[in-house]
Design a protein around this motif. Structure first.
Motif, PDB file in Angstrom:
ATOM      1  N   ILE A   1      -1.447   3.000  -8.500  1.00 27.07           N
ATOM      2  CA  ILE A   1      -1.266   4.451  -8.457  1.00 27.07           C
ATOM      3  C   ILE A   1       0.219   4.799  -8.587  1.00 27.07           C
ATOM      4  O   ILE A   1       0.592   5.723  -9.318  1.00 27.07           O
ATOM      5  N   ARG A   2       1.051   4.048  -7.897  1.00 30.29           N
ATOM      6  CA  ARG A   2       2.487   4.340  -7.915  1.00 30.29           C
ATOM      7  C   ARG A   2       3.143   3.904  -9.224  1.00 30.29           C
ATOM      8  O   ARG A   2       3.936   4.667  -9.805  1.00 30.29           O
ATOM      9  N   SER A   3       2.814   2.725  -9.691  1.00 30.72           N
ATOM     10  CA  SER A   3       3.516   2.167 -10.854  1.00 30.72           C
ATOM     11  C   SER A   3       2.810   2.456 -12.172  1.00 30.72           C
ATOM     12  O   SER A   3       3.328   3.183 -13.020  1.00 30.72           O
ATOM     13  N   ASP A   4       1.604   1.939 -12.335  1.00 24.70           N
ATOM     14  CA  ASP A   4       0.907   2.084 -13.614  1.00 24.70           C
ATOM     15  C   ASP A   4       0.563   3.538 -13.930  1.00 24.70           C
ATOM     16  O   ASP A   4       0.637   3.970 -15.081  1.00 24.70           O
ATOM     17  N   MET A   5       0.175   4.285 -12.911  1.00 27.14           N
ATOM     18  CA  MET A   5      -0.215   5.674 -13.123  1.00 27.14           C
ATOM     19  C   MET A   5       0.923   6.652 -12.859  1.00 27.14           C
ATOM     20  O   MET A   5       0.781   7.848 -13.072  1.00 27.14           O
ATOM     21  N   ALA A   6       2.047   6.134 -12.374  1.00 24.94           N
ATOM     22  CA  ALA A   6       3.261   6.922 -12.134  1.00 24.94           C
ATOM     23  C   ALA A   6       2.993   8.173 -11.310  1.00 24.94           C
ATOM     24  O   ALA A   6       3.565   9.242 -11.550  1.00 24.94           O
TER      25      ALA A   6
ATOM     26  N   LYS B   1     -12.375   4.033  -0.859  1.00 23.08           N
ATOM     27  CA  LYS B   1     -13.153   2.989  -0.195  1.00 23.08           C
ATOM     28  C   LYS B   1     -13.523   1.872  -1.174  1.00 23.08           C
ATOM     29  O   LYS B   1     -14.100   2.131  -2.230  1.00 23.08           O
ATOM     30  N   SER B   2     -13.184   0.661  -0.811  1.00 27.75           N
ATOM     31  CA  SER B   2     -13.587  -0.533  -1.563  1.00 27.75           C
ATOM     32  C   SER B   2     -13.360  -0.394  -3.071  1.00 27.75           C
ATOM     33  O   SER B   2     -14.297  -0.553  -3.858  1.00 27.75           O
ATOM     34  N   PRO B   3     -12.137  -0.106  -3.498  1.00 23.21           N
ATOM     35  CA  PRO B   3     -11.885   0.074  -4.934  1.00 23.21           C
ATOM     36  C   PRO B   3     -12.196  -1.161  -5.766  1.00 23.21           C
ATOM     37  O   PRO B   3     -12.618  -1.044  -6.920  1.00 23.21           O
ATOM     38  N   GLU B   4     -12.007  -2.366  -5.205  1.00 25.87           N
ATOM     39  CA  GLU B   4     -12.306  -3.583  -5.959  1.00 25.87           C
ATOM     40  C   GLU B   4     -13.812  -3.703  -6.211  1.00 25.87           C
ATOM     41  O   GLU B   4     -14.242  -4.129  -7.287  1.00 25.87           O
TER      42      GLU B   4
ATOM     43  N   ASP C   1      -6.510  -1.455   0.180  1.00 21.17           N
ATOM     44  CA  ASP C   1      -6.180  -2.385  -0.894  1.00 21.17           C
ATOM     45  C   ASP C   1      -4.787  -2.101  -1.459  1.00 21.17           C
ATOM     46  O   ASP C   1      -4.585  -1.082  -2.124  1.00 21.17           O
ATOM     47  N   PRO C   2      -3.817  -2.979  -1.232  1.00 15.55           N
ATOM     48  CA  PRO C   2      -2.455  -2.718  -1.707  1.00 15.55           C
ATOM     49  C   PRO C   2      -2.347  -2.674  -3.223  1.00 15.55           C
ATOM     50  O   PRO C   2      -1.532  -1.927  -3.765  1.00 15.55           O
ATOM     51  N   GLU C   3      -3.159  -3.464  -3.920  1.00 13.68           N
ATOM     52  CA  GLU C   3      -3.069  -3.479  -5.381  1.00 13.68           C
ATOM     53  C   GLU C   3      -3.437  -2.121  -5.964  1.00 13.68           C
ATOM     54  O   GLU C   3      -2.859  -1.680  -6.962  1.00 13.68           O
ATOM     55  N   THR C   4      -4.394  -1.452  -5.369  1.00 16.63           N
ATOM     56  CA  THR C   4      -4.776  -0.117  -5.844  1.00 16.63           C
ATOM     57  C   THR C   4      -3.641   0.868  -5.646  1.00 16.63           C
ATOM     58  O   THR C   4      -3.324   1.671  -6.542  1.00 16.63           O
ATOM     59  N   LEU C   5      -2.989   0.820  -4.496  1.00 15.53           N
ATOM     60  CA  LEU C   5      -1.865   1.721  -4.244  1.00 15.53           C
ATOM     61  C   LEU C   5      -0.699   1.411  -5.180  1.00 15.53           C
ATOM     62  O   LEU C   5      -0.023   2.334  -5.664  1.00 15.53           O
ATOM     63  N   ARG C   6      -0.465   0.141  -5.448  1.00 16.81           N
ATOM     64  CA  ARG C   6       0.600  -0.230  -6.392  1.00 16.81           C
ATOM     65  C   ARG C   6       0.311   0.329  -7.775  1.00 16.81           C
ATOM     66  O   ARG C   6       1.212   0.815  -8.465  1.00 16.81           O
TER      67      ARG C   6
ATOM     68  N   TRP D   1     -12.000  -8.272   8.870  1.00 16.80           N
ATOM     69  CA  TRP D   1     -12.845  -7.117   8.541  1.00 16.80           C
ATOM     70  C   TRP D   1     -13.323  -7.159   7.095  1.00 16.80           C
ATOM     71  O   TRP D   1     -14.284  -6.496   6.735  1.00 16.80           O
ATOM     72  N   GLY D   2     -12.607  -7.887   6.255  1.00 16.99           N
ATOM     73  CA  GLY D   2     -13.006  -8.000   4.864  1.00 16.99           C
ATOM     74  C   GLY D   2     -12.754  -6.753   4.028  1.00 16.99           C
ATOM     75  O   GLY D   2     -13.425  -6.533   3.018  1.00 16.99           O
ATOM     76  N   GLU D   3     -11.787  -5.936   4.413  1.00 14.65           N
ATOM     77  CA  GLU D   3     -11.511  -4.707   3.671  1.00 14.65           C
ATOM     78  C   GLU D   3     -10.916  -4.980   2.293  1.00 14.65           C
ATOM     79  O   GLU D   3     -11.108  -4.214   1.361  1.00 14.65           O
ATOM     80  N   SER D   4     -10.159  -6.039   2.173  1.00 10.48           N
ATOM     81  CA  SER D   4      -9.583  -6.439   0.889  1.00 10.48           C
ATOM     82  C   SER D   4      -9.117  -7.891   1.029  1.00 10.48           C
ATOM     83  O   SER D   4      -9.301  -8.510   2.078  1.00 10.48           O
ATOM     84  N   LYS D   5      -8.494  -8.402  -0.019  1.00 12.34           N
ATOM     85  CA  LYS D   5      -7.982  -9.769   0.016  1.00 12.34           C
ATOM     86  C   LYS D   5      -6.586  -9.844   0.638  1.00 12.34           C
ATOM     87  O   LYS D   5      -6.008 -10.927   0.741  1.00 12.34           O
ATOM     88  N   ALA D   6      -6.050  -8.710   1.042  1.00 12.58           N
ATOM     89  CA  ALA D   6      -4.690  -8.657   1.580  1.00 12.58           C
ATOM     90  C   ALA D   6      -4.587  -9.355   2.935  1.00 12.58           C
ATOM     91  O   ALA D   6      -5.560  -9.452   3.680  1.00 12.58           O
TER      92      ALA D   6
END
Length: 288
Positions: A162-167, A117-120, A155-160, A181-186
């Motif tokens: 997790i997949r890329s930076d954290m492998a 929830k709201s990682p940013e 938040d797509p940046e958080t998922l990216r 809704w303001g869930e993220s900037k996406a």
């Protein structure tokens, strides 16, 4: 777990001491008695935030069914009585241990489906929610692509990351909401196009759209499926829409049975619901 769910969802927010707890919101006042216990912790916006309290402080709170902050009345009056019981906010680790224990004692394998929830918001407070949650999952053995866990986030940046930076090989689902809704900037409108889904495919295994994104509920006739599921499946993405509630149906549906039948006709792969037993009964065989 007892109602037969395949996966159990944990909405996660962080405490002041960076412990993930299971709460639907970053705020506390609509589901706990924080106003009574910590009246001086209210921010200037009139709200109480989980991130402003340590775990020890949050565990002093009593949890209740969601209430309207203006009226004090239960949002879902037909559910568990809002004034009954003395329940506490669970930690993510505590809920994992409960589910693993129930899996062992029942012989079932119920997965977990945590939402970050709201990682940013947490990042701005100096906390890397994704890393904290992944470290906990790893400690409990959720570390392979086949592990019974799906991580979801708006938040797509958080998922990216997790997949890329954290492998991480874990299953990831991109939640799709409405832009206002303001869930993220996406841009969630863009996500629902073929091009947007193609981008999601680069880092996620599936999408979690709002039910009106899957069914054209604006139609005056029987709602027809949109193109979203078809486009997602063509890219190999699973589709898990949210949230099927028998006491809060999206118009024009008049019963949960009608809604589940429409979602089945749309060929979704699963559905988030507050009524797992009812949906399972309507679903029939998982192969159907």
């Amino acid at each position: 777990h007892g109602l037969g769910a395949d996966y159990i969802e944990q909405d996660l927010v962080l405490t002041k001491d960076a412990v993930p707890v299971v709460l639907h919101d970053i705020h506390l006042e609509t589901t706990t008695n924080v106003e009574e216990v910590f009246p001086d912790r209210k921010r200037n916006d009139g709200r109480w935030y989980a991130i402003d309290l340590t775990l020890a402080e949050i565990q002093r709170l009593s949890v209740h069914e969601r209430t309207n902050s203006k009226t004090g009345l239960a949002v879902y009056p037909g559910r568990f009585p809002a004034t009954s019981g003395a329940f506490r906010v669970p930690t993510f680790e505590g809920e994992i241990e409960l589910i693993l224990g129930l899996n062992k004692s029942t012989g079932r394998e119920v997965g977990i489906y945590p939402e970050l929830k709201s990682p940013e918001f947490h990042h701005e407070a100096g906390m890397d929610m994704a890393k904290i949650v992944l470290d906990i999952l790893r400690r409990y053995g959720y570390s392979e692509a086949s592990s019974p866990v799906i991580i979801q986030c708006f938040d797509p940046e958080t998922l990216r990351r997790i997949r890329s930076d954290m492998a991480s090989p874990l299953q990831l689902v991109q939640l799709i909401g409405e832009n206002d809704w303001g869930e993220s900037k996406a841009d969630y409108n863009a996500m629902r196009t073929r091009e947007g889904l193609t981008i999601i495919k680069q880092y996620a295994n599936g999408v979690g759209p709002w039910i009106p994104h899957v069914l054209d509920v604006k139609s005056k006739k029987k709602p027809k499926p949109t193109k979203l599921v078809e486009m997602a499946h063509a890219l190999g993405l699973v589709v898990h829409p949210y949230t099927a509630r028998s006491d809060d149906l999206q118009a024009p549906f008049t019963s949960l049975k009608e809604l589940i039948k429409a979602l089945q006709d749309a060929k979704v792969d699963g559905v988030f619901t507050d009524f797992a037993d009812q949906v399972i009964a309507l679903r029939g065989s998982p192969k159907n």
